[in-house]
Design a protein around this motif. Structure first.
Motif, PDB file in Angstrom:
ATOM      1  N   ALA A  12       0.720  -1.326   0.099  1.00  0.00           N
ATOM      2  CA  ALA A  12       0.188  -0.138   0.031  1.00  0.00           C
ATOM      3  C   ALA A  12       0.749   1.073   0.098  1.00  0.00           C
ATOM      4  O   ALA A  12       0.547   2.336  -0.796  1.00  0.00           O
ATOM      5  N   GLU A  13       2.065   1.192   0.655  1.00  0.00           N
ATOM      6  CA  GLU A  13       2.987   2.399   0.816  1.00  0.00           C
ATOM      7  C   GLU A  13       3.409   2.716  -0.629  1.00  0.00           C
ATOM      8  O   GLU A  13       3.555   3.796  -0.870  1.00  0.00           O
ATOM      9  N   ASN A  14       3.548   1.656  -1.457  1.00  0.00           N
ATOM     10  CA  ASN A  14       4.262   1.804  -2.735  1.00  0.00           C
ATOM     11  C   ASN A  14       3.048   2.897  -3.562  1.00  0.00           C
ATOM     12  O   ASN A  14       3.409   3.440  -4.532  1.00  0.00           O
ATOM     13  N   ILE A  15       1.794   2.106  -3.562  1.00  0.00           N
ATOM     14  CA  ILE A  15       0.636   2.829  -4.272  1.00  0.00           C
ATOM     15  C   ILE A  15       0.566   4.182  -3.983  1.00  0.00           C
ATOM     16  O   ILE A  15       0.470   5.191  -4.682  1.00  0.00           O
ATOM     17  N   GLY A  16       0.624   4.431  -2.496  1.00  0.00           N
ATOM     18  CA  GLY A  16       0.672   6.132  -2.009  1.00  0.00           C
ATOM     19  C   GLY A  16       1.801   6.790  -2.453  1.00  0.00           C
ATOM     20  O   GLY A  16       1.536   7.927  -2.865  1.00  0.00           O
ATOM     21  N   ALA A  17       2.847   6.101  -2.662  1.00  0.00           N
ATOM     22  CA  ALA A  17       4.160   6.856  -3.071  1.00  0.00           C
ATOM     23  C   ALA A  17       3.849   7.194  -4.484  1.00  0.00           C
ATOM     24  O   ALA A  17       4.252   8.213  -5.154  1.00  0.00           O
ATOM     25  N   VAL A  18       3.397   6.196  -5.534  1.00  0.00           N
ATOM     26  CA  VAL A  18       3.009   6.475  -6.746  1.00  0.00           C
ATOM     27  C   VAL A  18       2.135   7.596  -7.022  1.00  0.00           C
ATOM     28  O   VAL A  18       2.074   8.603  -7.957  1.00  0.00           O
ATOM     29  N   ALA A  19       1.028   7.676  -6.202  1.00  0.00           N
ATOM     30  CA  ALA A  19      -0.064   8.696  -6.149  1.00  0.00           C
ATOM     31  C   ALA A  19       0.468  10.001  -5.877  1.00  0.00           C
ATOM     32  O   ALA A  19       0.267  11.033  -6.638  1.00  0.00           O
ATOM     33  N   ARG A  20       1.499  10.153  -5.020  1.00  0.00           N
ATOM     34  CA  ARG A  20       2.033  11.135  -4.686  1.00  0.00           C
ATOM     35  C   ARG A  20       2.849  12.020  -5.989  1.00  0.00           C
ATOM     36  O   ARG A  20       2.778  12.835  -6.169  1.00  0.00           O
ATOM     37  N   VAL A  21       3.758  11.203  -6.428  1.00  0.00           N
ATOM     38  CA  VAL A  21       4.435  11.640  -7.696  1.00  0.00           C
ATOM     39  C   VAL A  21       3.820  11.703  -8.917  1.00  0.00           C
ATOM     40  O   VAL A  21       3.995  12.767  -9.627  1.00  0.00           O
ATOM     41  N   MET A  22       2.626  11.172  -8.988  1.00  0.00           N
ATOM     42  CA  MET A  22       1.501  11.331 -10.010  1.00  0.00           C
ATOM     43  C   MET A  22       0.996  12.929  -9.833  1.00  0.00           C
ATOM     44  O   MET A  22       1.045  13.647 -10.827  1.00  0.00           O
ATOM     45  N   ALA A  23       0.753  13.254  -8.577  1.00  0.00           N
ATOM     46  CA  ALA A  23       0.166  14.464  -8.476  1.00  0.00           C
ATOM     47  C   ALA A  23       1.189  15.532  -8.632  1.00  0.00           C
ATOM     48  O   ALA A  23       1.050  16.702  -8.993  1.00  0.00           O
ATOM     49  N   ASN A  24       2.509  15.428  -8.072  1.00  0.00           N
ATOM     50  CA  ASN A  24       3.672  16.293  -8.503  1.00  0.00           C
ATOM     51  C   ASN A  24       3.663  16.641  -9.825  1.00  0.00           C
ATOM     52  O   ASN A  24       4.060  18.063 -10.177  1.00  0.00           O
ATOM     53  N   PHE A  25       3.462  15.856 -10.820  1.00  0.00           N
ATOM     54  CA  PHE A  25       3.700  16.004 -12.257  1.00  0.00           C
ATOM     55  C   PHE A  25       2.366  16.153 -13.046  1.00  0.00           C
ATOM     56  O   PHE A  25       2.466  16.084 -14.181  1.00  0.00           O
ATOM     57  N   GLY A  26       0.984  16.275 -12.363  1.00  0.00           N
ATOM     58  CA  GLY A  26      -0.159  16.508 -13.090  1.00  0.00           C
ATOM     59  C   GLY A  26      -0.584  15.192 -13.570  1.00  0.00           C
ATOM     60  O   GLY A  26      -1.849  15.475 -14.485  1.00  0.00           O
ATOM     61  N   THR A  31      -3.242  11.952 -12.859  1.00  0.00           N
ATOM     62  CA  THR A  31      -4.520  11.731 -11.949  1.00  0.00           C
ATOM     63  C   THR A  31      -5.104  10.278 -12.094  1.00  0.00           C
ATOM     64  O   THR A  31      -5.814   9.857 -11.420  1.00  0.00           O
ATOM     65  N   ASP A  32      -4.954   9.556 -13.093  1.00  0.00           N
ATOM     66  CA  ASP A  32      -5.590   8.578 -13.544  1.00  0.00           C
ATOM     67  C   ASP A  32      -4.655   7.310 -13.222  1.00  0.00           C
ATOM     68  O   ASP A  32      -4.068   6.918 -13.867  1.00  0.00           O
ATOM     69  N   LEU A  33      -4.882   6.744 -12.025  1.00  0.00           N
ATOM     70  CA  LEU A  33      -4.417   5.608 -11.599  1.00  0.00           C
ATOM     71  C   LEU A  33      -5.321   4.391 -11.490  1.00  0.00           C
ATOM     72  O   LEU A  33      -6.245   4.387 -11.032  1.00  0.00           O
ATOM     73  N   ARG A  34      -4.783   3.318 -12.082  1.00  0.00           N
ATOM     74  CA  ARG A  34      -5.572   2.172 -12.134  1.00  0.00           C
ATOM     75  C   ARG A  34      -4.600   0.849 -11.666  1.00  0.00           C
ATOM     76  O   ARG A  34      -3.639   0.853 -11.942  1.00  0.00           O
ATOM     77  N   LEU A  35      -5.390   0.158 -10.818  1.00  0.00           N
ATOM     78  CA  LEU A  35      -4.614  -1.065 -10.029  1.00  0.00           C
ATOM     79  C   LEU A  35      -4.820  -2.329 -10.856  1.00  0.00           C
ATOM     80  O   LEU A  35      -6.302  -2.657 -11.132  1.00  0.00           O
ATOM     81  N   VAL A  36      -4.222  -3.310 -11.081  1.00  0.00           N
ATOM     82  CA  VAL A  36      -4.379  -4.594 -11.378  1.00  0.00           C
ATOM     83  C   VAL A  36      -4.140  -5.628 -10.511  1.00  0.00           C
ATOM     84  O   VAL A  36      -3.121  -5.810  -9.983  1.00  0.00           O
ATOM     85  N   GLU A  60      -5.580   1.528   3.853  1.00  0.00           N
ATOM     86  CA  GLU A  60      -5.645   2.955   4.454  1.00  0.00           C
ATOM     87  C   GLU A  60      -3.963   3.419   4.296  1.00  0.00           C
ATOM     88  O   GLU A  60      -3.985   4.544   4.260  1.00  0.00           O
ATOM     89  N   ARG A  61      -3.214   2.404   4.475  1.00  0.00           N
ATOM     90  CA  ARG A  61      -1.784   3.014   4.390  1.00  0.00           C
ATOM     91  C   ARG A  61      -1.403   3.488   3.270  1.00  0.00           C
ATOM     92  O   ARG A  61      -0.507   4.340   3.320  1.00  0.00           O
ATOM     93  N   ALA A  62      -2.162   3.532   2.190  1.00  0.00           N
ATOM     94  CA  ALA A  62      -1.706   4.435   0.904  1.00  0.00           C
ATOM     95  C   ALA A  62      -1.880   5.703   1.247  1.00  0.00           C
ATOM     96  O   ALA A  62      -1.098   6.502   0.425  1.00  0.00           O
ATOM     97  N   TRP A 118      -6.873  12.964  -4.094  1.00  0.00           N
ATOM     98  CA  TRP A 118      -7.901  12.995  -5.207  1.00  0.00           C
ATOM     99  C   TRP A 118      -7.196  11.872  -6.364  1.00  0.00           C
ATOM    100  O   TRP A 118      -8.151  11.258  -6.762  1.00  0.00           O
ATOM    101  N   VAL A 119      -6.041  11.791  -6.119  1.00  0.00           N
ATOM    102  CA  VAL A 119      -5.574  10.350  -7.126  1.00  0.00           C
ATOM    103  C   VAL A 119      -5.970   8.993  -6.497  1.00  0.00           C
ATOM    104  O   VAL A 119      -6.552   8.018  -7.257  1.00  0.00           O
ATOM    105  N   LEU A 120      -5.940   8.879  -5.119  1.00  0.00           N
ATOM    106  CA  LEU A 120      -6.141   7.540  -4.662  1.00  0.00           C
ATOM    107  C   LEU A 120      -7.784   7.394  -4.619  1.00  0.00           C
ATOM    108  O   LEU A 120      -8.170   6.532  -4.744  1.00  0.00           O
TER     109      LEU A 120
END
Length: 269
Positions: free
Chosen positions: A20-34, A36-41, A50-52, A61-63
């Motif tokens: 979950a921590e990695n998913i949250g970190a990905v959301a953070r850098v996505m937001a940094n660079f604009g 927004t569309d995050l998809r999980l398989v 919750e940890r994300a 907003w990304v999560l």
């Protein structure tokens, strides 16, 4: 510099993320660079986690917009251009590009009105070759071979940064002189149609090689960048060949039945 807000950024697809921590970190850098569309398989621990949110550092907003899919094929079905980000091209013969090169292609396709995406593998196993075969090419980050360890959020950040620099510089989009490529759901439908008829025709022999043979077919066909009309034409050709084979088989069966009946001795009264 002025920032273009008219373009839809690429979707980011994470295949089988584990932490979950990695998913949250990905959301953070996505937001940094604009982005927004995050998809999980098939996230290992399900979703939401919750940890994300703790590691997203406010990129809620990304999560909150995350969508979950059962397969890579379903996750990229609506996208037209998808690049697989992996350090190991493995057995495919697809073009390999840097994040800078692939971002330019994504920018041009997005400017043409196409939906695009970047596919990332899980933390341990990376991407399956069969999933890479569904993509338009491979993105490999040119890191020093002395230490090639790169975590998931870092990989996303490098690709997202290259996208952002193009948006900031606002280069003119390159002119598209051909029809746009078909969406992945149409391509997957064509692949499955062809493979079904090849299976019926005995093409996949020996059976244990079916997976690699199917993968090679998908890579070859994927390089053609079929348009929607070309997919329809290809499926029509597959259908015609299958129908023709059916007619031949039916004719042979009728001839065998006729020969069998004519060779039977006449019945006594």
């Amino acid at each position: 510099m002025s920032v273009s807000t008219d373009l839809t950024p690429p979707a980011v697809i994470l295949d089988k993320p584990q932490m979950a921590e990695n998913i949250g970190a990905v959301a953070r850098v996505m937001a940094n660079f604009g982005l927004t569309d995050l998809r999980l398989v098939s996230p290992r621990d399900g979703w939401p986690q919750e940890r994300a949110w703790a590691t997203a550092s406010g990129a809620d907003w990304v999560l909150e917009g995350v969508r979950v899919f059962d397969s890579v094929g379903e996750a990229i079905a609506d996208l037209k251009t998808v690049f697989a980000t992996t350090a190991r091209p493995r057995e495919t013969r697809q073009p390999v590009r840097t994040p800078r090169e692939s971002s330019r292609i994504l920018y041009d396709d997005t400017a043409s009105g196409l939906k695009t995406g970047l596919l990332f593998g899980g933390e341990r196993a990376g991407l399956e070759t069969t999933d890479i075969a569904l993509c338009a090419g491979i993105v490999t980050i040119p890191i020093d071979p002395k230490h090639h360890s790169l975590n998931l959020a870092q990989a996303v950040a490098i690709n997202a940064y290259e996208w952002r620099t193009l948006i900031l510089d606002a280069p003119p989009p390159r002119f598209r002189d051909s029809d746009p490529p078909a969406s992945n759901d149409l391509l997957i439908g064509m692949y499955e149609h062809l493979e079904e008829e090849l299976e019926n025709g005995g093409f996949f022999y020996p059976p244990e090689k079916k997976r690699s043979m199917s993968q090679n077919l998908r890579v070859m066909l994927g390089r053609a960048a079929f348009s929607e009309q070309e997919v329809a034409t290809m499926r029509g050709a597959i259908h015609a060949l299958a129908r023709g084979r059916g007619r031949v088989l039916a004719k042979l069966a009728a001839e065998r039945a006729k020969a069998s009946s004519s060779s039977e001795p006449p019945r006594g009264e």
